[in-house]
Design a protein around this motif. Structure first.
Motif, PDB file in Angstrom:
ATOM      1  N   TRP A 296       1.091  -1.067   0.130  1.00 56.56           N
ATOM      2  CA  TRP A 296      -0.051   0.263  -0.252  1.00 56.56           C
ATOM      3  C   TRP A 296       1.127   1.254   0.130  1.00 56.56           C
ATOM      4  O   TRP A 296       0.599   2.147  -0.212  1.00 56.56           O
ATOM      5  N   VAL A 297       2.418   0.917   0.860  1.00 57.45           N
ATOM      6  CA  VAL A 297       2.959   1.879   1.022  1.00 57.45           C
ATOM      7  C   VAL A 297       3.849   1.899  -0.567  1.00 57.45           C
ATOM      8  O   VAL A 297       4.011   3.326  -0.958  1.00 57.45           O
ATOM      9  N   THR A 298       4.259   1.278  -0.608  1.00 60.82           N
ATOM     10  CA  THR A 298       5.974   1.212  -1.535  1.00 60.82           C
ATOM     11  C   THR A 298       5.042   0.521  -2.423  1.00 60.82           C
ATOM     12  O   THR A 298       6.150   0.893  -3.722  1.00 60.82           O
ATOM     13  N   GLY A 299       3.694   0.906  -3.153  1.00 65.66           N
ATOM     14  CA  GLY A 299       3.306  -0.042  -4.603  1.00 65.66           C
ATOM     15  C   GLY A 299       3.486   1.686  -5.147  1.00 65.66           C
ATOM     16  O   GLY A 299       4.016   2.362  -6.785  1.00 65.66           O
ATOM     17  N   PRO A 300       3.092   2.782  -4.605  1.00 64.45           N
ATOM     18  CA  PRO A 300       2.987   3.725  -5.192  1.00 64.45           C
ATOM     19  C   PRO A 300       4.698   4.772  -5.522  1.00 64.45           C
ATOM     20  O   PRO A 300       4.650   4.827  -6.501  1.00 64.45           O
ATOM     21  N   TRP A 301       5.435   3.859  -4.551  1.00 66.83           N
ATOM     22  CA  TRP A 301       7.254   4.240  -4.259  1.00 66.83           C
ATOM     23  C   TRP A 301       7.191   3.881  -5.688  1.00 66.83           C
ATOM     24  O   TRP A 301       7.767   3.950  -6.624  1.00 66.83           O
ATOM     25  N   PHE A 302       7.356   2.464  -5.641  1.00 68.94           N
ATOM     26  CA  PHE A 302       7.934   2.358  -7.383  1.00 68.94           C
ATOM     27  C   PHE A 302       7.196   2.522  -8.307  1.00 68.94           C
ATOM     28  O   PHE A 302       8.250   3.027  -9.334  1.00 68.94           O
ATOM     29  N   LEU A 303       5.783   2.925  -8.387  1.00 68.90           N
ATOM     30  CA  LEU A 303       5.564   3.272  -9.703  1.00 68.90           C
ATOM     31  C   LEU A 303       5.685   4.851 -10.129  1.00 68.90           C
ATOM     32  O   LEU A 303       5.815   4.873 -10.868  1.00 68.90           O
TER      33      LEU A 303
ATOM     34  N   SER B  43      -0.893  14.865  -9.628  1.00 68.81           N
ATOM     35  CA  SER B  43      -2.214  13.558  -9.474  1.00 68.81           C
ATOM     36  C   SER B  43      -1.371  13.057  -8.651  1.00 68.81           C
ATOM     37  O   SER B  43      -0.724  13.029  -8.360  1.00 68.81           O
ATOM     38  N   THR B  44      -2.383  12.095  -8.623  1.00 63.06           N
ATOM     39  CA  THR B  44      -2.210  11.545  -7.228  1.00 63.06           C
ATOM     40  C   THR B  44      -1.483   9.594  -8.307  1.00 63.06           C
ATOM     41  O   THR B  44      -1.887   9.317  -9.298  1.00 63.06           O
ATOM     42  N   ILE B  45      -0.097   9.265  -6.880  1.00 68.20           N
ATOM     43  CA  ILE B  45      -0.517   8.089  -8.015  1.00 68.20           C
ATOM     44  C   ILE B  45      -0.334   6.906  -7.156  1.00 68.20           C
ATOM     45  O   ILE B  45       0.649   6.889  -6.347  1.00 68.20           O
ATOM     46  N   GLY B  46      -1.502   6.075  -7.484  1.00 68.45           N
ATOM     47  CA  GLY B  46      -1.652   4.877  -6.953  1.00 68.45           C
ATOM     48  C   GLY B  46      -2.422   5.540  -5.452  1.00 68.45           C
ATOM     49  O   GLY B  46      -3.542   5.386  -5.643  1.00 68.45           O
ATOM     50  N   VAL B  47      -2.004   5.920  -4.114  1.00 63.20           N
ATOM     51  CA  VAL B  47      -2.295   6.215  -3.810  1.00 63.20           C
ATOM     52  C   VAL B  47      -1.827   7.312  -2.480  1.00 63.20           C
ATOM     53  O   VAL B  47      -0.475   6.963  -2.322  1.00 63.20           O
ATOM     54  N   GLU B  48      -3.109   8.015  -1.858  1.00 59.62           N
ATOM     55  CA  GLU B  48      -1.871   8.734  -0.833  1.00 59.62           C
ATOM     56  C   GLU B  48      -2.630   8.677   0.462  1.00 59.62           C
ATOM     57  O   GLU B  48      -4.223   8.166   0.400  1.00 59.62           O
ATOM     58  N   PHE B  49      -2.723   9.146   1.690  1.00 60.42           N
ATOM     59  CA  PHE B  49      -3.157   9.038   2.872  1.00 60.42           C
ATOM     60  C   PHE B  49      -2.965   9.656   3.759  1.00 60.42           C
ATOM     61  O   PHE B  49      -2.079  11.329   3.823  1.00 60.42           O
ATOM     62  N   ALA B  50      -3.274  10.195   4.785  1.00 58.37           N
ATOM     63  CA  ALA B  50      -3.701  10.710   5.907  1.00 58.37           C
ATOM     64  C   ALA B  50      -4.894  10.160   6.657  1.00 58.37           C
ATOM     65  O   ALA B  50      -5.752   9.709   6.388  1.00 58.37           O
ATOM     66  N   THR B  51      -4.577  10.964   7.698  1.00 58.85           N
ATOM     67  CA  THR B  51      -5.400  10.391   9.012  1.00 58.85           C
ATOM     68  C   THR B  51      -5.607  12.065   9.548  1.00 58.85           C
ATOM     69  O   THR B  51      -5.256  12.757   9.654  1.00 58.85           O
ATOM     70  N   ARG B  52      -6.670  11.690  10.597  1.00 55.45           N
ATOM     71  CA  ARG B  52      -7.610  13.166  11.393  1.00 55.45           C
ATOM     72  C   ARG B  52      -8.304  12.196  12.211  1.00 55.45           C
ATOM     73  O   ARG B  52      -9.399  11.474  12.059  1.00 55.45           O
ATOM     74  N   THR B  53      -8.354  12.560  14.091  1.00 55.85           N
ATOM     75  CA  THR B  53      -9.049  12.384  15.576  1.00 55.85           C
ATOM     76  C   THR B  53     -10.124  13.219  15.048  1.00 55.85           C
ATOM     77  O   THR B  53      -9.784  15.024  15.534  1.00 55.85           O
ATOM     78  N   LEU B  54     -11.049  13.216  15.514  1.00 52.13           N
ATOM     79  CA  LEU B  54     -12.318  13.970  15.742  1.00 52.13           C
ATOM     80  C   LEU B  54     -13.692  13.556  16.914  1.00 52.13           C
ATOM     81  O   LEU B  54     -13.478  11.547  16.925  1.00 52.13           O
ATOM     82  N   GLN B  55     -13.672  14.155  16.853  1.00 55.37           N
ATOM     83  CA  GLN B  55     -14.934  13.794  18.005  1.00 55.37           C
ATOM     84  C   GLN B  55     -16.611  13.365  17.277  1.00 55.37           C
ATOM     85  O   GLN B  55     -16.456  15.011  16.559  1.00 55.37           O
ATOM     86  N   VAL B  56     -16.640  11.720  17.426  1.00 49.37           N
ATOM     87  CA  VAL B  56     -18.822  11.461  17.269  1.00 49.37           C
ATOM     88  C   VAL B  56     -18.785  11.274  18.332  1.00 49.37           C
ATOM     89  O   VAL B  56     -18.573  10.236  18.850  1.00 49.37           O
TER      90      VAL B  56
END
Lengths: 603, 215
Positions: A296-303, B43-56
């Protein structure tokens, strides 16, 4: 086109290559920029020396050149290119241009002749290739990078005169409706936005480059990430050369990576998972425990070949080695180096989100590009031979291919286990069964049987996954037990020493006892003396009280004495008065007597 | 509960951001997690990621958001990211009809690869571009009702409904999870045979942090 102003602007919001520096990295970039400058100077000197000596030995004409002119090294660049193009032919069997429209422009005789020539050159250069390799590991000089990249990829061998123009001529307005063309248009403004060189003209060049490539190789067309590659290449070389370099990278080094099904990309991730397990079993286990697939992390690195992942200096250094080697091994090495550098920190994370966030931020601040490349190239130098990446790829490829074929049938059945990662697990445990089943699938036309098989397989996988979880737990238990055993083992070895120590302890204990007894005695003596002291104190206190009383008495006596002294004085005074009075009375009497006598006499 | 201090959150929910290329997924992510909008997006290659903590609902929830590449061929790779996801934000661009038409295909992707109980919110993004609108809010609402999805029109640029969209997804997930926890308790208390075949996928699949020890 190549060569950037090293002294660029000093705000550090863009690096020397014109790429944006994230605000949080500006300070660290400022520090590293000085190091980069120093390194650049050193490597320019090394390359200059290397190329000068080559030119002199190859070509005696070059003499008394004051100040190095990179133009003079072109002959040697051609030799490097010759070496590289020999490799191209060896790998692809001269089939470089089969994907293109023009295939008949190279005649066989000429090709053979060229091959002989490059073999010759290759022999010559082979001796030097070791030196060249270490120079590449230390990085290419900025002024030479573009040309060396072209030489590494061997564009002169790949180039077909007029081909690029022909590709561009194929472009019609009808293509505008094609998905890939629409995607290119979407991505043009999203490629290194704000880069000074990617103005309207720059974007035009990138549009042409990507369009020409898509027409050249329809099996790839356009895949996101190529926009970044194209953009980078255009910064370093003329448009047509960038095209042939891109062709080399995508058609050759990354063959099957960016195609519609992206099979090789998925295969590489399965391979990397194995590699990771071998080099970093603890980290791999930790990721598994947190429910995170490394891919999930390294895939985009390689690509993305680390573009937008690492700082630019590091990206270029990785590209230097990757293009020189002409395969994807450097992707594995670099990723392993990052895991080595940051593994200990990653092990402290407590959930998948934390680990990804940490990894992203650590990777994006890997400014020490020399350390990274050195760790990658020295620490994991032989992974290719050692692990036989190509063999591993061949093992995993059928798995991905079958998954991709299955995909449409999978629709509607909610199950994440059909994914490569889930299958990989099964595969690694029971490869024979799966392979035979896969072959069965390929030949068997009956869909129902397939579906049943699929369901069975999924159930099996479910079971295996459960088993996996429990075996992981069991493994952990065993590990603990093992550590215990090891400890016991050590005890056996150390028992002699322990006995000695025990004896010593006994001795010490005895002496301690003696000491304690002595102490006790001392304490009693002390207590006795204390008692005596107390008694003495009491006596003293009593004596003091007596003394006080005595003093009071003395005082009283003294007062009485003083009183009586005063009384005596008074009495004395009275006595004196009485005496005086009696004297006076006596005198009176005498005088009265005398008077009486006188009177008598007178009478 | 005793571990709450250690983990600093009660629940960990994985959310995926999906939809066609260029509909604004990455900007929705940056608006939600960093309250940031970047006009010069990449453009996003593959996937990007982030987190956030909140009150629900008085609970601390950590949202783990995976923002996927929109280009069609990347689905082969990004579908792997659906594993363990308990929520999805399916985004289209109200100024591009095609991206709305593709919503069905994205739903197919989710049904094919994600947990069946996944909570899906459909978001018509770029609602600030009123003059360029190509999909009416009614159309969006209608499709959402037909498919049983929550629906909002959002603008990452003007920060409209982004917070609400994620809040709604997380609230719904929390509702399901707590209901399941309750049901599980009741079942355990009654000790009778389980009468309904409730799936436990949502709470079972790495969604909650409660059940596993983090040390």
């Amino acid at each position: 086109m190549n060569g950037f102003d090293m002294d660029g602007d000093e705000l550090f919001d863009r690096d020397v290559y014109g790429f944006a520096v994230r605000p949080q990295h500006r300070e660290i970039y400022r520090e590293y920029n000085a190091i980069y400058k120093k390194e650049e100077k050193e490597r320019s000197a090394r390359w200059e020396k290397f190329l000068q000596s080559r030119i002199k030995s190859e070509d005696e004409q070059v003499e008394n050149c004051e100040g190095f002119d990179w133009n003079q090294i072109r002959p040697f660049l051609q030799h490097i290119e010759g070496m590289m193009s020999f490799r191209i032919k060896k790998e692809t069997g001269g089939d470089v241009i089969s994907k293109g429209v023009i295939t008949d422009s190279v005649n066989d005789e000429k090709q053979e002749e060229e091959e002989d020539k490059s073999k010759e050159i290759f022999k010559k250069i082979e001796v030097e290739s070791h030196e060249l390799e270490s120079l590449v590991h230390e990085g290419l000089p900025m002024a030479l990078r573009g040309e060396l990249w072209q030489a590494f990829v061997g564009i002169e061998t790949r180039r077909i005169k007029g081909y690029y123009g022909k590709m561009l001529a194929l472009e019609t307005s009808e293509l505008d409706k094609e998905d890939w063309k629409i995607q290119i248009e979407k991505d043009l403004p999203r490629t290194f936005p704000g880069h000074p060189s990617l103005d309207e003209d720059g974007r035009g060049a990138l549009r042409r480059l990507l369009t020409a490539y898509a027409l050249h190789n329809p099996s790839v067309g356009y895949c996101q990430a190529m926009n970044y590659f194209g953009g980078l290449l255009l910064l370093l070389m003329p448009e047509e050369n960038a095209f042939w370099t891109l062709v080399g990278i995508i058609d050759d080094y990354f063959d099957g990576y960016y195609t519609e099904e992206m099979i090789e990309s998925q295969v590489d991730q399965l391979v990397f998972k194995q590699v990771m397990l071998k080099f970093f079993p603890k980290l791999a286990k930790h990721l598994d425990y947190l429910g995170l697939e490394a891919s999930w992390v390294t895939g985009p690195w390689f690509l993305s070949i680390f573009i937008n992942i690492l700082p630019w200096e590091s990206v270029l250094r990785v590209w230097d080695v990757l293009l020189y080697e002409g395969n994807r091994t450097m992707l594995f090495r670099t990723t392993l180096a990052l895991m080595e550098l940051y593994g200990p920190a990653l092990l402290t994370t407590k959930d998948a989100g934390d680990i990804v966030t940490l990894l992203q931020s650590l990777a994006s601040s890997t400014f020490d590009s020399s350390q990274l490349v050195l760790t990658a190239c020295k620490g994991y130098r032989v992974i290719d031979q050692e692990l036989k990446l190509q063999e591993l790829r061949n093992n995993y490829r059928p798995l991905i291919q079958s998954t991709m074929k299955e995909k449409p049938k999978n629709f509607g059945s909610q199950n994440d286990l059909a994914l490569p990662a889930g299958r990989l697990f099964k595969f690694s445990h029971d490869p024979v069964i799966l392979i035979s089943e896969m072959h069965g699938k390929e030949t068997n036309e009956n869909e129902n049987i397939l579906k049943e098989q699929l369901i069975l397989l999924k159930a099996q996988v479910c079971k295996v996954l459960k088993d996996k979880r429990s075996s992981i737990l069991r493994a952990e238990e065993l590990e603990i037990a093992l550590t215990e055993l090891v400890k016991q083992d050590n005890r056996g070895f150390l028992s002699g020493e322990v006995k000695e120590l025990e004896n010593k302890v006994v001795e010490l204990k005895q002496s301690l006892l003696k000491r304690e007894q002595e102490n006790n005695e001392m304490i009693q003596v002390l207590m006795n003396s204390e008692d005596q002291h107390k008694v003495a104190k009491k006596v003293r206190l009593a004596a003091e009280q007596d003394a006080v009383i005595m003093r009071q008495k003395v005082k009283m006596l003294q007062e009485k004495y003083e009183e009586s002294t005063m009384k005596i004085e008074e009495l004395e005074k009275r006595a004196i008065m009485a005496e005086t009075m009696s004297k006076a009375t006596q005198e009176y009497h005498q005088s009265r007597d005398m008077c009486k006598t006188y009177c008598l006499m007178q009478q | 509960m005793a571990k709450k201090m250690d983990n600093e959150y009660d629940y960990l929910f994985k959310i995926v951001l999906i939809g066609d290329s260029g509909v604004g997924k990455s900007n929705i992510l940056s608006r939600f997690t960093r309250n940031d909008f970047c006009l010069e997006s990449k453009s996003t290659i593959g996937v990007e990621f982030a987190t956030r903590t909140l009150q629900v609902n008085d609970r601390t929830i950590k949202a783990q958001i995976w923002d996927t590449a929109g280009q069609e061929r990347y689905r082969a790779i990004t579908s792997a990211y659906y594993r363990g996801a308990v929520g999805a934000l399916l985004v289209y661009d109200i100024t591009k009809k095609q991206t709305f038409d593709n919503v069905q295909r994205w739903l197919g992707e989710l049904r094919g690869h994600a947990d069946s109980n996944i909570v899906i919110m459909m978001a018509g993004n770029k609602c600030d571009l009123k003059q360029l609108r190509a999909v009416s809010e009614e159309e969006g609402q209608e499709l959402a009702e037909k498919e049983g999805l929550s629906f909002l029109e959002t603008s990452a640029l003007e920060a409209i409904n982004v917070e609400k969209a994620f809040g709604t997804i997380l609230g719904e997930i929390y509702h399901i999870v707590s209901k399941k926890a309750l049901a599980a308790q009741e079942t355990a208390a009654a000790a009778g045979p389980p009468s309904q075949g409730t799936t436990i996928n949502v709470s079972d699949s790495t969604g909650t942090k409660k059940s596993c020890c983090s040390n």
